[in-house]
Design an enzyme around this catalytic site. Sequence first.
Site, PDB file in Angstrom:
ATOM      1  N   CYS A   1      -3.024   1.200   6.865  1.00  0.00           N
ATOM      2  CA  CYS A   1      -2.983   0.444   8.312  1.00  0.00           C
ATOM      3  C   CYS A   1      -3.650   1.410   9.471  1.00  0.00           C
ATOM      4  CB  CYS A   1      -1.654  -0.049   8.816  1.00  0.00           C
ATOM      5  SG  CYS A   1      -0.421   1.326   8.991  1.00  0.00           S
TER       6      CYS A   1
ATOM      7  N   GLU B   1       5.222  -4.814  11.658  1.00  0.00           N
ATOM      8  CA  GLU B   1       4.274  -3.797  11.627  1.00  0.00           C
ATOM      9  C   GLU B   1       3.175  -4.403  10.957  1.00  0.00           C
ATOM     10  OE1 GLU B   1       6.506  -0.354  13.287  1.00  0.00           O
ATOM     11  OE2 GLU B   1       4.311  -0.763  12.914  1.00  0.00           O
ATOM     12  N   LEU B   2       1.884  -4.590  11.703  1.00  0.00           N
ATOM     13  CA  LEU B   2       1.012  -5.553  10.997  1.00  0.00           C
ATOM     14  C   LEU B   2      -0.189  -4.617  11.239  1.00  0.00           C
ATOM     15  CD1 LEU B   2       1.571  -8.687  13.329  1.00  0.00           C
ATOM     16  CD2 LEU B   2       2.311  -8.188  11.112  1.00  0.00           C
TER      17      LEU B   2
ATOM     18  N   GLU C   1      -9.728  -6.404   9.993  1.00  0.00           N
ATOM     19  CA  GLU C   1      -9.136  -5.166   9.456  1.00  0.00           C
ATOM     20  C   GLU C   1      -9.743  -5.321   8.054  1.00  0.00           C
ATOM     21  OE1 GLU C   1      -5.164  -5.346   8.080  1.00  0.00           O
ATOM     22  OE2 GLU C   1      -4.941  -3.111   8.563  1.00  0.00           O
TER      23      GLU C   1
ATOM     24  N   GLY D   1       3.175  -5.852   7.107  1.00  0.00           N
ATOM     25  CA  GLY D   1       2.352  -6.513   6.413  1.00  0.00           C
ATOM     26  C   GLY D   1       1.027  -7.212   7.087  1.00  0.00           C
TER      27      GLY D   1
ATOM     28  N   ASN E   1       0.881  -1.204   0.190  1.00  0.00           N
ATOM     29  CA  ASN E   1      -0.043  -0.150  -0.024  1.00  0.00           C
ATOM     30  C   ASN E   1       0.841   1.326   0.171  1.00  0.00           C
ATOM     31  OD1 ASN E   1       0.792  -0.755   2.758  1.00  0.00           O
ATOM     32  ND2 ASN E   1      -0.587   0.860   3.362  1.00  0.00           N
TER      33      ASN E   1
HETATM   34  N1  LIG Z   1       1.547  -1.443  10.653  1.00  0.00           N
HETATM   35  C1  LIG Z   1       2.155  -0.920   9.578  1.00  0.00           C
HETATM   36  O1  LIG Z   1       2.967   0.010   9.693  1.00  0.00           O
HETATM   37  C2  LIG Z   1       1.655  -1.247   8.278  1.00  0.00           C
HETATM   38  C3  LIG Z   1       1.939  -0.462   7.083  1.00  0.00           C
HETATM   39  C4  LIG Z   1       1.308  -0.750   5.763  1.00  0.00           C
HETATM   40  C5  LIG Z   1       0.430  -2.215   5.752  1.00  0.00           C
HETATM   41  N2  LIG Z   1       0.186  -2.917   6.882  1.00  0.00           N
HETATM   42  C6  LIG Z   1      -0.638  -4.097   6.853  1.00  0.00           C
HETATM   43  O2  LIG Z   1      -0.101  -4.729   5.552  1.00  0.00           O
HETATM   44  C7  LIG Z   1      -1.379  -5.330   5.429  1.00  0.00           C
HETATM   45  C8  LIG Z   1      -1.668  -4.960   3.486  1.00  0.00           C
HETATM   46  O3  LIG Z   1      -0.463  -5.256   2.744  1.00  0.00           O
HETATM   47  P1  LIG Z   1      -0.272  -6.553   2.021  1.00  0.00           P
HETATM   48  O4  LIG Z   1      -1.564  -7.143   1.502  1.00  0.00           O
HETATM   49  O5  LIG Z   1       0.776  -6.366   1.330  1.00  0.00           O
HETATM   50  O6  LIG Z   1       0.188  -7.532   3.294  1.00  0.00           O
HETATM   51  P2  LIG Z   1       0.844  -8.915   3.139  1.00  0.00           P
HETATM   52  O7  LIG Z   1       0.899  -9.579   4.272  1.00  0.00           O
HETATM   53  O8  LIG Z   1      -0.182  -9.879   2.118  1.00  0.00           O
HETATM   54  O9  LIG Z   1       2.045  -9.063   2.155  1.00  0.00           O
HETATM   55  C9  LIG Z   1       3.097  -8.282   2.893  1.00  0.00           C
HETATM   56  C10 LIG Z   1       4.450  -8.617   2.399  1.00  0.00           C
HETATM   57  O10 LIG Z   1       4.670 -10.148   2.809  1.00  0.00           O
HETATM   58  C11 LIG Z   1       5.060 -10.906   1.868  1.00  0.00           C
HETATM   59  N3  LIG Z   1       4.498 -12.389   2.337  1.00  0.00           N
HETATM   60  C12 LIG Z   1       3.219 -12.455   2.166  1.00  0.00           C
HETATM   61  N4  LIG Z   1       3.219 -13.911   2.668  1.00  0.00           N
HETATM   62  C13 LIG Z   1       4.493 -14.040   2.908  1.00  0.00           C
HETATM   63  C14 LIG Z   1       5.173 -15.449   3.652  1.00  0.00           C
HETATM   64  N5  LIG Z   1       4.597 -16.412   3.842  1.00  0.00           N
HETATM   65  N6  LIG Z   1       6.520 -15.244   3.910  1.00  0.00           N
HETATM   66  C15 LIG Z   1       7.149 -14.301   3.563  1.00  0.00           C
HETATM   67  N7  LIG Z   1       6.791 -13.165   3.002  1.00  0.00           N
HETATM   68  C16 LIG Z   1       5.310 -13.150   2.696  1.00  0.00           C
HETATM   69  C17 LIG Z   1       4.315 -10.405   0.433  1.00  0.00           C
HETATM   70  O11 LIG Z   1       5.018 -10.900  -0.719  1.00  0.00           O
HETATM   71  C18 LIG Z   1       4.699  -8.751   0.739  1.00  0.00           C
HETATM   72  O12 LIG Z   1       5.802  -8.413   0.320  1.00  0.00           O
HETATM   73  C19 LIG Z   1      -2.614  -4.946   5.896  1.00  0.00           C
HETATM   74  O13 LIG Z   1      -2.716  -5.642   6.930  1.00  0.00           O
HETATM   75  C20 LIG Z   1      -1.831  -3.494   6.521  1.00  0.00           C
HETATM   76  O14 LIG Z   1      -2.673  -3.408   7.856  1.00  0.00           O
HETATM   77  C21 LIG Z   1       0.783  -2.529   7.862  1.00  0.00           C
HETATM   78  O1  LIG Z   2      -0.385   1.683   5.927  1.00  0.00           O
HETATM   79  C1  LIG Z   2       0.116   1.816   6.784  1.00  0.00           C
HETATM   80  C2  LIG Z   2       1.161   3.175   7.075  1.00  0.00           C
HETATM   81  O2  LIG Z   2       2.380   3.012   7.658  1.00  0.00           O
HETATM   82  C3  LIG Z   2       0.573   4.519   7.350  1.00  0.00           C
HETATM   83  S1  LIG Z   2       1.370   5.923   6.686  1.00  0.00           S
HETATM   84  O3  LIG Z   2       0.815   5.894   5.287  1.00  0.00           O
HETATM   85  O4  LIG Z   2       2.810   5.657   6.908  1.00  0.00           O
HETATM   86  O5  LIG Z   2       0.941   6.820   7.349  1.00  0.00           O
END
Ligand SMILES: NC(=O)c1ccc[n+]([C@@H]2O[C@H](COP(=O)([O-])OP(=O)(O)OC[C@H]3O[C@@H](n4cnc5c(N)ncnc54)[C@H](O)[C@@H]3O)[C@@H](O)[C@H]2O)c1
Ligand SMILES: O=C[C@H](O)CS(=O)(=O)O
Length: 482
Positions: free
Chosen positions: A286, A252-253, A380, A232, A156
């Site tokens: 997130c 960071e989930l 979420e 992720g 994202n």
């Molecule tokens: N807390 C934060 O700072 C933050 C920021 C941005 C996004 N997010 C979270 O990320 C999620 C959305 O992003 P997304 O759809 O790309 O997440 P995702 O978990 O599907 O993928 C994230 C990354 O992990 C990799 N991945 C997936 N499965 C894996 C595995 N089994 N082993 C190793 N790597 C693996 C993916 O290829 C990708 O690079 C949402 O839950 C969002 O809340 C959290």
């Molecule tokens: O999606 C989660 C991001 O960490 C929030 S921000 O874009 O960094 O504000």
Amino acid sequence: MHTKVKAVKMLIGGEWVHSNQTFEVVDPQNNRPIASVPLGSSKDMLTAIEKAEEAYMKTAVWPTHERIRVLSEAANYMKENAEDFARTVASEGSKTINEARGEVKRAIQTIQISAEEARRINGETINFDQNEGSENRVGYHYRFPVGVVGAITPFNDPLNLVAHKVGPAIAAGNAIVVKPASVTPLSALMLAEAFVHAGLPDGFLSVVTGSGREIGETLVTHPSVKVLSFTGGPDAGKKISEQAGPKKVSMELGSNSPVIVLNDANLNDAVQSCVSGAFSAVGQNCIGVQRIYVQKDVYSRFLDTFISRTSELKVGDKMDELTDVGPMINEREAKRVESWVNEALMKGAKLHTGGKREGSYYYPTVLSDVPKTAKIAYEEIFGPVVLITPVANLHEAIERSNDVDYGLQAGIFTSDINHAFHAIKGLNVGGVMINDSSDYRIDAMPFGGVKGSGIGREGVRYAIESMTEPKVVCFRLQENLL
Ligand SMILES: NC(=O)c1ccc[n+]([C@@H]2O[C@H](COP(=O)([O-])OP(=O)(O)OC[C@H]3O[C@@H](n4cnc5c(N)ncnc54)[C@H](O)[C@@H]3O)[C@@H](O)[C@H]2O)c1
Ligand SMILES: O=C[C@H](O)CS(=O)(=O)O
């Protein structure tokens, strides 16, 4: 006519390399291929890790002034090519061009802050003589780089969340191997170009493109990778933490972020902030606003104003500067959101606006009367849907805000400082925004959550701390020298 898509290379140990297998990155808006990207293998990942370790060992001490220079020059390169970066973020992802420009500005700042923080990786002296018998001892502790950092990033924020791994790692003197999201790898590759252009020594940064499930495990489990920095979803996070074993892991989930609006709030302010917080980046954020708890005396006024402001949002072509809301990252995600909304409606929720999907577009949606048993209430959503619920008082609002397995950030709108401090103390989250929505962050602040929202904190200085280790040094002065 089939137009040939651009073939990009991945960066491994200072070399831009192809792979005999590739995958296509498509524009979520029209599913048109925009690039052919190497499908990195576990062997490629192994090579990247070995090159990283080699580079780190070879440059035993990489002077701080050199790291500062490389980071500053990379930031300058990004500034000079900001529009190219923005068009890449927008085309491979689902941000509008204006949102993408905002992300590029933040990523430049993240790298600039990394250069500044490299100057401040200090230790402190220790008063050993606080212990009897240690009067003749002097010493200090300082922080040293862990060596090789592994980073896995989400779709994202395809540029700034990679910058939040690479900047601190390099500021601390580490080498870093990045596995970007498979659907949005191009921004990470452009960031790598900036560092190659800045003269980063070969091997200090690799970007291995491909499937997390296929090559992530090699990165997560390799003994030379001393810190694994993951951003992720919770499912991948859980898998990775099981695989990592006794390794420093920062997570960071996800989140399901709440905002509280009290009777004494500035309602227009609250609506404005929550509409933006709920629907920017199509809610794929997130800390996006997912739940709003409104004290009952102002509930109807807030709801009506929120609905009319949401209905005014322009949904359309993400490359059009007048567009507020573009497509989601793909049709599958839009269908998931649609199914969650339909489940809530089946369970008695009320739809006020939105609730419509067209391909990968899902229209900004406002629900009320959502039962607690609906998935959208406690999971979420990561999409453009917000639930608005009346509450009797602040106590109930805090109770309900905490009643999910996430705790990233929350917001509260009130003009009473006592209410604000009650919320600060009562909300079980990593950050509380007063008179801002949950969707507020600057890249220098500590960022992260509790419960299912993660482990550890990002934000440049805090990431540097997780990517370094303290070392204590103690001198025992010889008696005859005193
Ligand atoms: N807390 C934060 O700072 C933050 C920021 C941005 C996004 N997010 C979270 O990320 C999620 C959305 O992003 P997304 O759809 O790309 O997440 P995702 O978990 O599907 O993928 C994230 C990354 O992990 C990799 N991945 C997936 N499965 C894996 C595995 N089994 N082993 C190793 N790597 C693996 C993916 O290829 C990708 O690079 C949402 O839950 C969002 O809340 C959290
Ligand atoms: O999606 C989660 C991001 O960490 C929030 S921000 O874009 O960094 O504000």
